[in-house]
Enzyme design. Structure first.
Site, PDB file in Angstrom:
ATOM      1  N   TYR A 144       0.842  -1.208   0.000  1.00 36.68           N
ATOM      2  CA  TYR A 144       0.000   0.000   0.000  1.00 36.68           C
ATOM      3  C   TYR A 144       0.874   1.254   0.000  1.00 36.68           C
ATOM      4  CZ  TYR A 144      -3.341   3.285   2.252  1.00 36.68           C
ATOM      5  OH  TYR A 144      -4.129   4.353   2.597  1.00 36.68           O
ATOM      6  N   LYS A 148       1.000   4.240  -2.835  1.00 35.04           N
ATOM      7  CA  LYS A 148       0.629   5.609  -2.465  1.00 35.04           C
ATOM      8  C   LYS A 148       1.796   6.581  -2.713  1.00 35.04           C
ATOM      9  CE  LYS A 148      -3.626   5.293  -0.929  1.00 35.04           C
ATOM     10  NZ  LYS A 148      -4.717   6.141  -1.417  1.00 35.04           N
ATOM     11  N   PRO A 171      -3.204  12.374   4.879  1.00 34.68           N
ATOM     12  CA  PRO A 171      -3.911  12.306   6.167  1.00 34.68           C
ATOM     13  C   PRO A 171      -3.251  11.316   7.123  1.00 34.68           C
ATOM     14  CG  PRO A 171      -5.389  11.884   4.297  1.00 34.68           C
ATOM     15  CD  PRO A 171      -3.984  11.787   3.798  1.00 34.68           C
ATOM     16  N   THR A 172      -3.433  11.544   8.382  1.00 39.35           N
ATOM     17  CA  THR A 172      -3.053  10.551   9.382  1.00 39.35           C
ATOM     18  C   THR A 172      -4.234   9.586   9.531  1.00 39.35           C
ATOM     19  OG1 THR A 172      -2.187  10.245  11.607  1.00 39.35           O
ATOM     20  CG2 THR A 172      -3.937  11.874  11.352  1.00 39.35           C
ATOM     21  N   ASN A 173      -4.226   8.703  10.539  1.00 41.06           N
ATOM     22  CA  ASN A 173      -5.337   7.745  10.709  1.00 41.06           C
ATOM     23  C   ASN A 173      -6.668   8.481  10.873  1.00 41.06           C
ATOM     24  OD1 ASN A 173      -2.854   6.328  11.306  1.00 41.06           O
ATOM     25  ND2 ASN A 173      -4.156   4.632  11.981  1.00 41.06           N
ATOM     26  N   LYS A 195     -15.850  -4.256  18.204  1.00 43.35           N
ATOM     27  CA  LYS A 195     -15.563  -5.333  19.170  1.00 43.35           C
ATOM     28  C   LYS A 195     -16.141  -5.011  20.543  1.00 43.35           C
ATOM     29  CE  LYS A 195     -10.957  -6.020  18.337  1.00 43.35           C
ATOM     30  NZ  LYS A 195      -9.669  -6.752  18.356  1.00 43.35           N
ATOM     31  N   TRP A 209      -6.048  -5.977  20.214  1.00 45.25           N
ATOM     32  CA  TRP A 209      -4.906  -6.715  19.663  1.00 45.25           C
ATOM     33  C   TRP A 209      -3.606  -5.963  19.901  1.00 45.25           C
ATOM     34  CZ3 TRP A 209      -7.553  -8.080  14.314  1.00 45.25           C
ATOM     35  CH2 TRP A 209      -8.455  -9.136  14.549  1.00 45.25           C
TER      36      TRP A 209
HETATM   37  P1  NAP Z   1     -13.086   3.458   2.612  1.00 44.76           P
HETATM   38  O1  NAP Z   1     -14.028   3.910   3.646  1.00 44.76           O
HETATM   39  O2  NAP Z   1     -12.700   2.046   2.512  1.00 44.76           O
HETATM   40  O3  NAP Z   1     -13.670   3.929   1.184  1.00 44.76           O
HETATM   41  C1  NAP Z   1     -12.985   3.553   0.018  1.00 44.76           C
HETATM   42  C2  NAP Z   1     -13.712   4.188  -1.130  1.00 44.76           C
HETATM   43  O4  NAP Z   1     -13.049   3.834  -2.340  1.00 44.76           O
HETATM   44  C3  NAP Z   1     -15.155   3.699  -1.238  1.00 44.76           C
HETATM   45  O5  NAP Z   1     -15.962   4.747  -1.709  1.00 44.76           O
HETATM   46  C4  NAP Z   1     -15.031   2.597  -2.269  1.00 44.76           C
HETATM   47  O6  NAP Z   1     -16.227   2.363  -3.002  1.00 44.76           O
HETATM   48  C5  NAP Z   1     -13.984   3.195  -3.192  1.00 44.76           C
HETATM   49  N1  NAP Z   1     -13.325   2.161  -3.965  1.00 44.76           N
HETATM   50  C6  NAP Z   1     -12.550   1.152  -3.502  1.00 44.76           C
HETATM   51  N2  NAP Z   1     -12.127   0.391  -4.530  1.00 44.76           N
HETATM   52  C7  NAP Z   1     -12.646   0.947  -5.668  1.00 44.76           C
HETATM   53  C8  NAP Z   1     -12.588   0.614  -7.044  1.00 44.76           C
HETATM   54  N3  NAP Z   1     -11.901  -0.429  -7.478  1.00 44.76           N
HETATM   55  N4  NAP Z   1     -13.250   1.405  -7.919  1.00 44.76           N
HETATM   56  C9  NAP Z   1     -13.959   2.477  -7.489  1.00 44.76           C
HETATM   57  N5  NAP Z   1     -14.056   2.856  -6.197  1.00 44.76           N
HETATM   58  C10 NAP Z   1     -13.411   2.079  -5.307  1.00 44.76           C
HETATM   59  O7  NAP Z   1     -11.723   4.267   2.678  1.00 44.76           O
HETATM   60  P2  NAP Z   1     -11.394   5.688   3.335  1.00 44.76           P
HETATM   61  O8  NAP Z   1     -10.866   5.439   4.692  1.00 44.76           O
HETATM   62  O9  NAP Z   1     -12.533   6.621   3.112  1.00 44.76           O
HETATM   63  O10 NAP Z   1     -10.150   6.126   2.441  1.00 44.76           O
HETATM   64  C11 NAP Z   1     -10.285   7.152   1.499  1.00 44.76           C
HETATM   65  C12 NAP Z   1      -8.881   7.588   1.137  1.00 44.76           C
HETATM   66  O11 NAP Z   1      -8.213   8.059   2.321  1.00 44.76           O
HETATM   67  C13 NAP Z   1      -8.026   6.461   0.589  1.00 44.76           C
HETATM   68  O12 NAP Z   1      -7.260   6.928  -0.516  1.00 44.76           O
HETATM   69  C14 NAP Z   1      -7.112   6.094   1.742  1.00 44.76           C
HETATM   70  O13 NAP Z   1      -5.879   5.579   1.281  1.00 44.76           O
HETATM   71  C15 NAP Z   1      -6.949   7.420   2.430  1.00 44.76           C
HETATM   72  N6  NAP Z   1      -6.577   7.341   3.852  1.00 44.76           N
HETATM   73  C16 NAP Z   1      -7.400   6.705   4.740  1.00 44.76           C
HETATM   74  C17 NAP Z   1      -7.018   6.632   6.085  1.00 44.76           C
HETATM   75  C18 NAP Z   1      -7.877   5.960   7.117  1.00 44.76           C
HETATM   76  O14 NAP Z   1      -7.426   5.848   8.273  1.00 44.76           O
HETATM   77  N7  NAP Z   1      -9.084   5.535   6.800  1.00 44.76           N
HETATM   78  C19 NAP Z   1      -5.824   7.212   6.500  1.00 44.76           C
HETATM   79  C20 NAP Z   1      -5.012   7.863   5.557  1.00 44.76           C
HETATM   80  C21 NAP Z   1      -5.410   7.917   4.221  1.00 44.76           C
HETATM   81  P3  NAP Z   1     -17.339   1.351  -2.418  1.00 44.76           P
HETATM   82  O15 NAP Z   1     -18.020   2.079  -1.331  1.00 44.76           O
HETATM   83  O16 NAP Z   1     -18.223   1.096  -3.589  1.00 44.76           O
HETATM   84  O17 NAP Z   1     -16.604   0.147  -1.936  1.00 44.76           O
HETATM   85  O1  GFB Z   2      -5.444   1.402  12.229  1.00 45.74           O
HETATM   86  P1  GFB Z   2      -4.502   0.238  12.278  1.00 45.74           P
HETATM   87  O2  GFB Z   2      -5.045  -1.101  11.911  1.00 45.74           O
HETATM   88  O3  GFB Z   2      -3.299   0.460  11.287  1.00 45.74           O
HETATM   89  O4  GFB Z   2      -3.877   0.197  13.761  1.00 45.74           O
HETATM   90  P2  GFB Z   2      -1.938   1.272  11.431  1.00 45.74           P
HETATM   91  C1  GFB Z   2      -3.104  -0.902  14.134  1.00 45.74           C
HETATM   92  C2  GFB Z   2      -2.695  -0.762  15.588  1.00 45.74           C
HETATM   93  O5  GFB Z   2      -3.857  -0.916  16.438  1.00 45.74           O
HETATM   94  C3  GFB Z   2      -1.741  -1.887  15.950  1.00 45.74           C
HETATM   95  C4  GFB Z   2      -3.729  -2.109  17.206  1.00 45.74           C
HETATM   96  O6  GFB Z   2      -0.897  -1.460  16.994  1.00 45.74           O
HETATM   97  C5  GFB Z   2      -2.707  -2.960  16.431  1.00 45.74           C
HETATM   98  O7  GFB Z   2      -2.078  -3.893  17.307  1.00 45.74           O
HETATM   99  N1  GFB Z   2      -5.026  -2.789  17.323  1.00 45.74           N
HETATM  100  C6  GFB Z   2      -5.576  -3.215  18.472  1.00 45.74           C
HETATM  101  C7  GFB Z   2      -5.854  -3.107  16.316  1.00 45.74           C
HETATM  102  N2  GFB Z   2      -6.737  -3.854  18.247  1.00 45.74           N
HETATM  103  C8  GFB Z   2      -6.932  -3.795  16.891  1.00 45.74           C
HETATM  104  C9  GFB Z   2      -7.971  -4.274  16.045  1.00 45.74           C
HETATM  105  O8  GFB Z   2      -8.939  -4.926  16.470  1.00 45.74           O
HETATM  106  N3  GFB Z   2      -7.853  -4.019  14.715  1.00 45.74           N
HETATM  107  C10 GFB Z   2      -6.783  -3.306  14.203  1.00 45.74           C
HETATM  108  N4  GFB Z   2      -6.757  -3.039  12.874  1.00 45.74           N
HETATM  109  N5  GFB Z   2      -5.759  -2.849  14.990  1.00 45.74           N
HETATM  110  C11 GFB Z   2      -2.389   1.491   8.897  1.00 45.74           C
HETATM  111  C12 GFB Z   2      -1.802   1.042   7.581  1.00 45.74           C
HETATM  112  O9  GFB Z   2      -1.443   1.277   9.917  1.00 45.74           O
HETATM  113  O10 GFB Z   2      -2.654   2.877   8.883  1.00 45.74           O
HETATM  114  C13 GFB Z   2      -2.764   1.323   6.485  1.00 45.74           C
HETATM  115  O11 GFB Z   2      -1.519  -0.353   7.645  1.00 45.74           O
HETATM  116  C14 GFB Z   2      -3.346   2.716   6.570  1.00 45.74           C
HETATM  117  O12 GFB Z   2      -2.104   1.132   5.256  1.00 45.74           O
HETATM  118  C15 GFB Z   2      -3.692   3.137   7.970  1.00 45.74           C
HETATM  119  O13 GFB Z   2      -2.468   3.638   6.035  1.00 45.74           O
HETATM  120  C16 GFB Z   2      -4.026   4.596   8.043  1.00 45.74           C
HETATM  121  O14 GFB Z   2      -2.194   2.651  11.872  1.00 45.74           O
HETATM  122  O15 GFB Z   2      -0.975   0.450  12.172  1.00 45.74           O
END
Ligand code: NAP
Ligand code: GFB
Length: 324
Positions: A144, A148, A171-173, A195, A209
């Site tokens: 990923y 990106k 963006p951050t998480n 959960k 976890w």
């Molecule tokens: P999300 O809730 O999983 O939404 C993903 C979106 O992308 C949905 O609208 C999905 O459509 C669409 N999508 C996925 N695969 C597609 C495909 N093949 N064709 C067309 N549309 C597709 O993700 P999100 O968290 O909103 O993430 C949005 C952006 O923010 C991403 O670029 C992600 O990398 C970035 N981002 C997210 C986080 C985070 O913590 N969530 C952190 C940093 C950056 P459907 O609804 O139809 O599946």
């Molecule tokens: O948001 P997360 O899954 O991804 O957070 P990252 C992972 C952290 O949360 C680890 C703890 O320290 C896990 O051990 N954790 C505890 C859990 N319980 C849970 C659980 O039930 N589910 C999950 N998922 N984690 C991601 C990247 O890293 O950050 C992606 O892998 C993306 O690509 C995202 O960019 C924003 O923050 O570690």
């Protein structure tokens, strides 16, 4: 001059955050819909953006002047560890199709989305916009992360060869309403919310976890939305822009779990499953550049506890339609 904004990934967490802000902020306010603007929020049911022909048809239909490109294969730590090639390939396909069509259709601007998890795992903190390519990303999500990072390279190449106004946000998480709560693919906050809900409902243990020690910065989707809208209207530099809360907002996973317990009103105990991975220990991003740019907009981050409560309330009220 009409502005037609195509939001790819418009049905997801971040996309729905932008839709909420555009729909609820006063018209013509800094974060509201402006006269002459049309906004289109699309999901994969309209076009699978991995497919070049479907992507072209989408651009033919909407003829966007601007694109906020959010669509991606997205997931938390654990699904990233399991499907590194899928994260790499799917996102490369999506990003190349969207950027290529944005160029072909002469879009005035595209903002694409990176993530603070693309940063090198071994680099001098804090993370800022100059450090993205200074080393390998954390092993857990190298698929990923490289897909990106490539967006930044693509943006620079389009700008260099054609003068396209393509940029990106880091963006951050993120968390908020319309998140992905599926326990295998979710990010940490929606996973813990789900959960904790199940533990409360079924009187079963609530298991967090990992060790709980890693540190994260969390941004509310509705705050991030305002920053995207600002960036679309005001930022025309190819350099990526970090969209994050401050470095001082880092919380441990244990503190995040405690906050979920409080917001859910959970009365049971929870424990840690330390056989599960921790992932990257921390990825402290500096929002100094952003804060300097938006200082006169009156923008304020929603306090974490309030944002988490709003997210939990949304989940409880929409459990049946949420992505669980
Ligand atoms: P999300 O809730 O999983 O939404 C993903 C979106 O992308 C949905 O609208 C999905 O459509 C669409 N999508 C996925 N695969 C597609 C495909 N093949 N064709 C067309 N549309 C597709 O993700 P999100 O968290 O909103 O993430 C949005 C952006 O923010 C991403 O670029 C992600 O990398 C970035 N981002 C997210 C986080 C985070 O913590 N969530 C952190 C940093 C950056 P459907 O609804 O139809 O599946
Ligand atoms: O948001 P997360 O899954 O991804 O957070 P990252 C992972 C952290 O949360 C680890 C703890 O320290 C896990 O051990 N954790 C505890 C859990 N319980 C849970 C659980 O039930 N589910 C999950 N998922 N984690 C991601 C990247 O890293 O950050 C992606 O892998 C993306 O690509 C995202 O960019 C924003 O923050 O570690």
């Amino acid at each position: 001059m009409s502005v037609r904004v195509l939001v790819t990934g418009g049905t997801g967490l971040v996309g729905q955050g932008i839709k909420y802000v555009i729909d609820t902020e006063p018209a013509n306010s800094p974060f509201g819909k402006h006269d002459g603007e049309e906004w289109f929020f699309i999901g994969s049911s309209e076009a699978d953006l991995k497919d070049a022909a479907q992507t072209k048809k989408l651009f033919e239909k909407y003829k966007p002047t601007h694109v906020i490109h959010l669509a991606a294969f997205v997931g938390g730590l654990f699904i990233n560890m399991q499907r590194k090639l899928d994260f790499l390939r799917d996102n490369i396909l999506i990003n190349d199709n969207v950027l290529h069509n944005a160029h072909e259709f002469k879009c005035k601007k595209v903002i694409s989305c990176l993530s603070t998890c693309v940063y090198p795992d071994k680099v001098e903190y804090p993370l800022d916009e100059t450090k993205i390519h200074l080393g390998l990303p954390h092993e857990s999500n190298f698929g990923y992360a490289h897909a990106k990072r490539l967006v930044d390279i693509q943006n620079r190449a389009y700008k260099d060869q054609y003068g396209d106004n393509f940029t990106s946000a880091i963006p951050t998480n993120v968390f908020g309403p319309y998140d992905n709560y599926d326990l295998q693919s979710a990010h940490v906050l929606p996973a813990l919310i789900h959960k904790c809900y199940l533990a409360q409902k079924n009187k079963t243990p609530f298991i967090v976890w990992g060790s709980g020690k890693p540190l994260r910065q969390f941004i509310y989707s509705r705050d991030l939305a305002k920053l995207f809208i600002w960036q679309l209207r005001n930022y025309d530099d190819v350099e990526p822009l970090i969209l994050s809360v401050g470095e001082d907002e880092e919380v441990s996973i244990k503190e995040a779990a405690d906050a979920v317990v409080k917001a859910m009103g959970f009365t049971g105990e929870y424990k840690f499953d330390t056989t599960k991975a921790d992932g990257q220990f921390r990825k402290p991003a500096s929002n100094k550049k952003l804060m300097g740019l938006i200082k006169d907009t009156g923008f304020k981050f929603t306090p974490f506890e309030q944002a988490l409560q709003e997210s939990v309330d949304w989940f409880l009220q929409n459990y049946d339609k949420a992505r669980t």
